[in-house]
Design an enzyme around this catalytic site. Structure first.
Site, mmCIF file in Angstrom:
data_model
loop_
_atom_site.group_PDB
_atom_site.id
_atom_site.type_symbol
_atom_site.label_atom_id
_atom_site.label_comp_id
_atom_site.label_asym_id
_atom_site.label_seq_id
_atom_site.Cartn_x
_atom_site.Cartn_y
_atom_site.Cartn_z
ATOM 1 N N ASN A 1 0.712 -1.283 -0.073
ATOM 2 C CA ASN A 1 -0.027 0.126 0.080
ATOM 3 C C ASN A 1 1.115 1.146 -0.423
ATOM 4 O O ASN A 1 0.400 2.167 0.390
ATOM 5 C CB ASN A 1 -0.672 -0.459 1.182
ATOM 6 C CG ASN A 1 0.024 0.079 2.437
ATOM 7 O OD1 ASN A 1 0.924 -0.523 2.933
ATOM 8 N ND2 ASN A 1 -1.069 -0.021 3.646
ATOM 9 N N CYS A 2 2.387 0.861 -0.040
ATOM 10 C CA CYS A 2 2.684 2.341 -0.214
ATOM 11 C C CYS A 2 2.423 2.768 -1.777
ATOM 12 O O CYS A 2 3.351 2.305 -2.660
ATOM 13 C CB CYS A 2 4.176 2.113 0.130
ATOM 14 S SG CYS A 2 5.881 3.394 -0.333
ATOM 15 N N ASP A 3 2.528 4.168 -1.737
ATOM 16 C CA ASP A 3 2.747 4.776 -3.047
ATOM 17 C C ASP A 3 3.618 4.273 -3.742
ATOM 18 O O ASP A 3 3.006 4.494 -5.014
ATOM 19 C CB ASP A 3 2.122 6.638 -2.528
ATOM 20 C CG ASP A 3 0.933 6.584 -1.931
ATOM 21 O OD1 ASP A 3 -0.159 5.877 -2.302
ATOM 22 O OD2 ASP A 3 0.431 8.558 -1.791
#
Length: 121
Positions: A14-16
């Site tokens: 979920n890290c951009d």
């Protein structure tokens, strides 16, 4: 395809920045394996290799939210490779992401499309 010829991407889904890196790889038609720190942990042998290759200071993301949420005494205790390794092993969110092991053996940290494009040329 031998196992050491594939691109391996390490990070948090979920890290951009990890999302952007994975999208870029897919758009370039490059196959890769993804290693999820949250589900699979941080491989200690890989962490040692990354720290040796790129340096513990570069691998430690002191700009991120996860770092800022740490107790100041924990932050102050990260002064060398050994203390950084201990922190990064237990707080994988503090590792600058993504860590990429390229098929040619290079190891990079972070994502910048222009730098990746140049490296692939």
């Amino acid at each position: 395809m031998s196992t050491n010829k594939i691109i391996r991407v390490y990070g948090i889904p979920n890290c951009d920045t990890v999302k952007k890196a994975r999208t870029w790889l897919t758009e370039q038609g490059l196959d890769y394996e993804f290693h999820d720190f949250k589900k699979q942990g941080v491989p200690a042998d890989k962490l040692a290799l990354w720290m040796q290759t790129v340096g513990w200071d570069k691998l430690t993301n002191r700009q991120g939210t996860s770092w800022r949420k740490l107790d100041p005494s924990i932050q102050a205790g990260v002064t060398d490779a050994a203390s950084a390794a201990q922190l990064l092993q237990t707080h994988s969110s503090v590792i600058k992401r993504p860590v990429v092991e390229w098929a040619d053996g290079r190891i990079t940290v972070g994502f910048k499309a222009d730098a990746w494009q140049t490296a692939q040329a």
